[in-house]
Design an enzyme around this catalytic site. Structure first.
Site, PDB file in Angstrom:
ATOM      1  N   HIS A   1     -76.743 141.653 -38.771  1.00  3.20           N
ATOM      2  CA  HIS A   1     -75.292 141.687 -38.964  1.00  3.20           C
ATOM      3  C   HIS A   1     -74.591 141.235 -37.683  1.00  3.20           C
ATOM      4  O   HIS A   1     -74.893 141.704 -36.596  1.00  3.20           O
ATOM      5  CB  HIS A   1     -74.871 143.118 -39.320  1.00  3.20           C
TER       6      HIS A   1
ATOM      7  N   HIS B   1     -65.135 139.117 -33.058  1.00  2.00           N
ATOM      8  CA  HIS B   1     -65.029 140.314 -33.871  1.00  2.00           C
ATOM      9  C   HIS B   1     -63.579 140.771 -33.938  1.00  2.00           C
ATOM     10  O   HIS B   1     -63.014 141.173 -32.924  1.00  2.00           O
ATOM     11  CB  HIS B   1     -65.892 141.438 -33.284  1.00  2.00           C
TER      12      HIS B   1
END
Length: 466
Positions: free
Chosen positions: A157, A201
């Site tokens: 991930h 992110h």
């Protein structure tokens, strides 16, 4: 001298049909009886075991065979003493692919073989060691004849999010290490900033792991050294930008040479090629995008949600239910019959940014639950562990997940087994390596307790507010 059975294997392939000089053979064979009688063209890869046995389905080496033949003959199956052939004489060469993990083996010479009533004899002027240290098709010869859609692989991930002491990181080891360890799906959130795609992110001001193209360049370097592996990329298009923004990095990185383009749009689960076919074609990187894929415009960037469905996204529920969440309203029969599926097994902790900063926030910040990593990535059928989710999903659906998405894949309790052992059990094979995370290496040394994780999260939340 090479074993009789090995010579018979090579002679049976080369002597399947009388050929003129300069012929190069092609095809894939699970047994000698599968050898066609038609002419061959292109490159040929066959499997030979280290012991020289002629049962090619249990091979550990890929051999490129080329040469000339003035032979006729056939083999009824892969056992030497059942071979039937009339006087065979062949000149040929065998060359293994050169890699850092194997030695080049060149064999040249002549061999002859006759057989009668099930008794085979062979003679040779050659003597050479068999190739070693080459395991084809994502590490398992058993995968060569399996469809891409019928294998369970581990997905890292946010693969590129390897930023030390940053609470938004999801992995500890860089892309090259991930691939070496057995990760076969690279996934990650991307953002477009000044016409450049970055691995970021939430925002590039919070965590910027570099350009997406740099990640692809790393992958290309790895692919060049590992010619028998198929890798998947899952693009998280966080800004919902046009798919065309992703084509230049693919071309400029050199990845285009390896990118797979499907034969069908969409391509159903039973329409995918085998890993062996993809490796032989050289097109062994599959690229998916979650939103804004347009296969009419860019056919090699596949729309994820017409091929793959996912369990609940960014889970905070440690029971990890195996219910279908994305795409919404997908017919369960279609999901079961036509789709692959991805199990999201990355446990998150929700942080209320507003309460930490004295402000307000509509959406909580989700960060990896570091305190539970050893449980989440465990290989036991115990609450919260990856193996339990694998079994639960296999019970709920007619097959195990195609992809197991995890944070800090290298973390785990040795006695519980690694994430790769879970995938191996799903695939019905034996995992015989030692996962990188079972030694002193720690995924996030500064974040091993929930208190430390909370402290870092508060700093991170302050950055958001600022």
């Amino acid at each position: 001298m090479l074993p009789t059975s090995l010579w018979l294997l090579c002679l049976s392939v080369l002597g399947a049909r009388a050929q003129s000089t300069g012929v190069t053979y092609t095809g894939t064979f699970s047994t000698l009886s599968a050898v066609p009688t038609s002419d061959f063209t292109g490159s040929q890869y066959i499997y030979i075991t280290p012991t020289g046995q002629s049962t090619v389905s249990t091979a550990s080496s890929l051999i490129e065979v080329s040469g000339t033949s003035s032979a006729t003959g056939s083999a009824s199956n892969s056992e030497a003493n059942n071979a039937t052939a009339s006087s065979t004489s062949t000149s040929y060469s065998q060359i293994t692919r050169s890699q850092t993990t194997q030695s080049v083996l060149n064999i040249a010479g002549t061999a002859s073989s006759t057989s009668s009533n099930g008794t085979a004899t062979a003679s040779s002027t050659l003597s050479a060691a068999l190739p070693v240290n080459t395991l084809p098709c994502n590490g398992y010869p058993e995968f060569c004849n399996r469809r891409y859609s019928n294998i369970t692989e581990v997905c890292a991930h946010n693969s590129a999010f390897v930023v030390k002491n940053n609470a938004a990181s999801n992995q500890a080891l860089p892309i090259m290490d991930q691939l070496d360890d057995g990760i076969r799906m690279l996934q990650g959130e991307t953002h477009l900033v000044n016409n450049t795609v970055y691995n970021c992110h939430s925002s590039c001001s919070l965590l910027n792991a570099g350009t997406w193209q740099s990640m692809l360049e790393t992958l290309v370097s790895w692919l060049q050294r590992n010619p028998y592996d198929v890798v998947t990329i899952l693009i998280v298009n966080s800004d919902y930008v046009d798919v065309g923004n992703y084509t230049a990095p693919i071309v400029n990185s050199g990845l285009m040479e390896y990118v797979y383009e499907p034969a069908f749009v969409p391509q159903r689960r039973d329409q995918w090629p085998t890993l062996g076919e993809m490796i032989l074609s050289g097109k062994r990187v599959v690229v998916f995008m979650d939103y804004q894929a347009d296969q009419a415009t860019v056919p090699y960037i596949l729309d994820e949600f017409t091929h793959i469905w996912e369990t609940p996204f960014s889970p905070t529920n440690q029971s990890f239910p195996c219910t279908q969440e994305r795409p919404p309203n997908l017919d369960p029969k279609v999901a079961s019959n036509d789709y692959m599926y991805l199990a999201n097994h990355n446990l998150n902790t929700a942080i209320d940014i507003g309460s930490l900063t004295g402000g307000s926030s509509d959406e909580p910040l989700l960060i990896p639950n570091y305190a539970e990593l050893n449980v989440s990535n465990g290989g036991l059928n115990t609450y919260g562990q990856l193996e339990a989710m694998r079994l639960n999903c296999t019970d709920d659906w007619p097959r195990p997940p195609t992809f197991l998405l995890v944070d800090y894949y290298d973390e785990g309790i040795p006695s519980a087994g690694s994430v790769f052992e879970v995938a191996a059990r799903a695939n019905g094979v034996t995992y015989n390596k030692r996962c990188c995370g079972l030694g002193p290496q720690s995924a996030a040394p500064a974040l091993r307790s929930s208190y430390a994780a909370l402290a870092v999260a508060m700093v991170f939340a302050g950055m958001v507010a600022w």
